[in-house]
Design a protein around this motif. Structure first.
Motif, PDB file in Angstrom:
ATOM      1  N   ALA A  66     -63.987  45.880 -37.341  1.00 10.34           N
ATOM      2  CA  ALA A  66     -64.778  45.577 -38.151  1.00 10.34           C
ATOM      3  C   ALA A  66     -63.978  44.107 -37.774  1.00 10.34           C
ATOM      4  N   VAL A  67     -64.227  42.682 -37.899  1.00  6.02           N
ATOM      5  CA  VAL A  67     -63.588  41.656 -38.140  1.00  6.02           C
ATOM      6  C   VAL A  67     -63.742  41.329 -39.150  1.00  6.02           C
ATOM      7  N   SER A  68     -62.587  40.514 -39.435  1.00  4.99           N
ATOM      8  CA  SER A  68     -62.590  39.958 -41.459  1.00  4.99           C
ATOM      9  C   SER A  68     -62.816  38.704 -41.638  1.00  4.99           C
ATOM     10  N   ALA A  69     -63.482  38.311 -42.245  1.00  3.12           N
ATOM     11  CA  ALA A  69     -63.621  37.016 -42.654  1.00  3.12           C
ATOM     12  C   ALA A  69     -62.125  35.699 -42.936  1.00  3.12           C
ATOM     13  N   THR A  70     -61.554  36.254 -43.445  1.00  2.00           N
ATOM     14  CA  THR A  70     -59.938  35.648 -43.113  1.00  2.00           C
ATOM     15  C   THR A  70     -59.491  35.987 -42.171  1.00  2.00           C
ATOM     16  N   PHE A  71     -57.894  35.558 -42.140  1.00  2.00           N
ATOM     17  CA  PHE A  71     -57.037  36.014 -41.077  1.00  2.00           C
ATOM     18  C   PHE A  71     -55.958  37.040 -42.024  1.00  2.00           C
ATOM     19  N   VAL A  72     -56.075  38.129 -40.954  1.00  2.00           N
ATOM     20  CA  VAL A  72     -55.586  38.974 -41.173  1.00  2.00           C
ATOM     21  C   VAL A  72     -53.814  39.311 -40.438  1.00  2.00           C
ATOM     22  N   LEU A  73     -53.037  40.088 -40.478  1.00  2.00           N
ATOM     23  CA  LEU A  73     -52.242  40.503 -39.679  1.00  2.00           C
ATOM     24  C   LEU A  73     -52.422  41.794 -39.222  1.00  2.00           C
ATOM     25  N   LEU A  74     -51.920  41.557 -37.229  1.00  2.00           N
ATOM     26  CA  LEU A  74     -52.717  43.003 -37.103  1.00  2.00           C
ATOM     27  C   LEU A  74     -51.538  43.599 -36.131  1.00  2.00           C
ATOM     28  N   SER A  75     -51.031  44.601 -36.136  1.00  2.00           N
ATOM     29  CA  SER A  75     -49.887  45.298 -35.460  1.00  2.00           C
ATOM     30  C   SER A  75     -50.104  45.788 -34.786  1.00  2.00           C
ATOM     31  N   LEU A  76     -49.219  45.230 -33.101  1.00  2.00           N
ATOM     32  CA  LEU A  76     -49.592  45.586 -32.007  1.00  2.00           C
ATOM     33  C   LEU A  76     -49.188  46.660 -31.174  1.00  2.00           C
ATOM     34  N   THR A  77     -49.714  47.757 -30.666  1.00  2.00           N
ATOM     35  CA  THR A  77     -48.642  49.278 -30.493  1.00  2.00           C
ATOM     36  C   THR A  77     -47.879  48.969 -29.037  1.00  2.00           C
ATOM     37  N   TYR A  78     -48.674  48.013 -28.147  1.00  2.00           N
ATOM     38  CA  TYR A  78     -48.048  47.534 -26.745  1.00  2.00           C
ATOM     39  C   TYR A  78     -47.415  46.406 -26.693  1.00  2.00           C
ATOM     40  N   THR A  79     -46.735  45.513 -27.570  1.00  2.00           N
ATOM     41  CA  THR A  79     -45.457  44.570 -27.868  1.00  2.00           C
ATOM     42  C   THR A  79     -44.645  45.214 -27.707  1.00  2.00           C
ATOM     43  N   PRO A  80     -43.749  45.166 -27.432  1.00  2.00           N
ATOM     44  CA  PRO A  80     -41.932  45.658 -28.420  1.00  2.00           C
ATOM     45  C   PRO A  80     -41.912  44.772 -29.309  1.00  2.00           C
ATOM     46  N   PRO A  81     -41.466  45.652 -30.527  1.00  2.00           N
ATOM     47  CA  PRO A  81     -41.387  45.491 -31.337  1.00  2.00           C
ATOM     48  C   PRO A  81     -39.657  44.353 -31.337  1.00  2.00           C
ATOM     49  N   GLY A  82     -38.847  44.243 -33.265  1.00  2.00           N
ATOM     50  CA  GLY A  82     -38.251  43.548 -33.020  1.00  2.00           C
ATOM     51  C   GLY A  82     -37.515  42.266 -32.562  1.00  2.00           C
ATOM     52  N   ILE A  83     -38.705  42.549 -31.311  1.00  2.00           N
ATOM     53  CA  ILE A  83     -38.643  40.281 -31.084  1.00  2.00           C
ATOM     54  C   ILE A  83     -39.795  39.857 -30.723  1.00  2.00           C
ATOM     55  N   SER A  84     -39.962  38.183 -30.938  1.00  2.00           N
ATOM     56  CA  SER A  84     -40.676  37.406 -30.657  1.00  2.00           C
ATOM     57  C   SER A  84     -41.222  37.523 -28.791  1.00  2.00           C
ATOM     58  N   VAL A  85     -42.704  38.063 -28.135  1.00  2.00           N
ATOM     59  CA  VAL A  85     -42.755  37.891 -27.587  1.00  2.00           C
ATOM     60  C   VAL A  85     -44.320  37.275 -27.120  1.00  2.00           C
ATOM     61  N   THR A  86     -45.254  37.070 -25.765  1.00  2.00           N
ATOM     62  CA  THR A  86     -45.899  36.176 -25.826  1.00  2.00           C
ATOM     63  C   THR A  86     -47.548  37.040 -24.870  1.00  2.00           C
ATOM     64  N   ALA A  87     -47.686  37.925 -25.878  1.00  2.00           N
ATOM     65  CA  ALA A  87     -48.743  39.204 -25.896  1.00  2.00           C
ATOM     66  C   ALA A  87     -50.053  38.879 -24.849  1.00  2.00           C
ATOM     67  N   MET A  88     -50.380  39.414 -23.929  1.00  2.00           N
ATOM     68  CA  MET A  88     -50.879  39.243 -22.779  1.00  2.00           C
ATOM     69  C   MET A  88     -52.450  39.550 -23.555  1.00  2.00           C
ATOM     70  N   ILE A  89     -53.188  39.353 -25.080  1.00  2.00           N
ATOM     71  CA  ILE A  89     -54.603  39.762 -24.643  1.00  2.00           C
ATOM     72  C   ILE A  89     -56.000  39.711 -24.327  1.00  2.00           C
ATOM     73  N   TYR A  90     -56.479  40.908 -23.509  1.00  2.00           N
ATOM     74  CA  TYR A  90     -57.711  40.846 -23.527  1.00  2.00           C
ATOM     75  C   TYR A  90     -58.803  41.132 -24.596  1.00  2.00           C
ATOM     76  N   ALA A  91     -59.283  40.299 -25.196  1.00  2.00           N
ATOM     77  CA  ALA A  91     -60.403  40.378 -26.629  1.00  2.00           C
ATOM     78  C   ALA A  91     -62.422  40.610 -26.324  1.00  2.00           C
ATOM     79  N   SER A  92     -62.767  40.890 -27.116  1.00  2.00           N
ATOM     80  CA  SER A  92     -64.359  40.462 -27.036  1.00  2.00           C
ATOM     81  C   SER A  92     -64.761  40.628 -28.848  1.00  2.00           C
ATOM     82  N   VAL A  93     -65.886  40.327 -29.071  1.00  2.00           N
ATOM     83  CA  VAL A  93     -66.239  40.029 -29.596  1.00  2.00           C
ATOM     84  C   VAL A  93     -67.656  39.857 -30.243  1.00  2.00           C
TER      85      VAL A  93
END
Length: 265
Positions: free
Chosen positions: A158-185
């Motif tokens: 479900a899309v949130s009508a306000t911004f929410v944080l989404l935790s990603l499983t397939y990017t390493p935690p503990g560091i900031s990286v640039t995620a390469m994402i494919y998304a659809s709505v």
């Protein structure tokens, strides 16, 4: 291959100082060999204290499911390999000139539990252990890590009508990286948008209204919108996501990520 030697200008007790700038790294790619084996290719990196260079002159092969041993041996700094867990990969060095590799769940900046005699370390990348206690297969080119098998992080969420944080499983935690994402709505009725923002982004803004926010548009309920996106995670592996209607749904996958590999620590 065995552990590596440290060439270059010598300091106290045979210490090799080198002359690379702070954060420098060249080569040192991590190669998936099998479900429990990786190799580190040759290269050089500045250590985390900016005191010495850590050069690797020949490939180092490590088994991630056994405790650390020198050269072609085990990789774990302590304990048993944990399923569904990220591990950091480090180079480590002694003051007498030996360089090796080790993996740990420790922070990229605080470093692993060091074997006796090793005092220097440098983070060079991350690996993910899947639910079967195998290394999730990937390919690394420079700072870019790409998954062989892509799994949905969200499917029909479900899309949130306000911004929410989404935790990603397939990017390493503990560091900031640039995620390469494919998304659809997918719109429920009229047109829909899905807005994606850095994990450090301003979540008080309305999704889709800021030109600096990336938006995916679905013009009608009969059509879905798709896009590939580059977005920065925070150090907890999160991004911000939202949309214009809580009735809409979205899906999102991580294709890979870009990891500076300690250049900015």
């Amino acid at each position: 291959q065995g552990a590596q030697g440290l060439p270059g200008a010598q300091g106290p007790a045979g210490l090799s100082m080198g002359n690379s700038p702070r954060g420098y790294i060249d080569g040192l790619g991590i190669v998936w060999i099998s479900s429990v084996t990786i190799t580190i290719v040759k290269g050089v990196a500045r250590d985390s204290t900016n005191l010495i260079d850590l050069p690797v002159g020949a490939t180092i092969q490590k088994a991630v499911n056994t405790n650390w041993s020198p050269g072609t041996g085990g990789a774990l700094d302590t304990g048993a390999l944990a399923p569904s867990t990220w591990y950091k990969v480090f180079l480590i060095g002694t003051i007498n000139g030996t360089v090796d590799a080790i993996i740990s769940t420790a922070s990229a900046t605080t470093g692993p539990l060091m074997p006796t005699g090793y005092v220097y370390f440098r983070y060079i990348g991350s690996i993910r252990i899947n639910a079967s206690s195998n290394i999730a297969q990937f390919q690394q080119v420079g700072d870019v890590f790409t998954w062989f098998d892509v799994t949905n992080e969200v499917s029909g969420g479900a899309v949130s009508a306000t911004f929410v944080l989404l935790s990603l499983t397939y990017t390493p935690p503990g560091i900031s990286v640039t995620a390469m994402i494919y998304a659809s709505v997918q719109a429920a009725a009229a047109g829909a948008n899905l807005a994606v923002l850095s994990g450090y982004g301003d979540r008080t803004q309305t999704p889709g209204t800021n030109p600096l926010t990336f938006c995916i548009l679905a013009p009608s309920a009969a059509l879905a919108g798709y896009a590939s996106i580059l977005v920065q995670t925070d150090t907890s592996g999160r991004i911000c996501i939202g949309g214009n209607s809580a009735s809409d749904t979205y899906s999102l996958s991580v294709l890979g990520y870009i990891d500076p590999r300690g250049k900015n620590f």
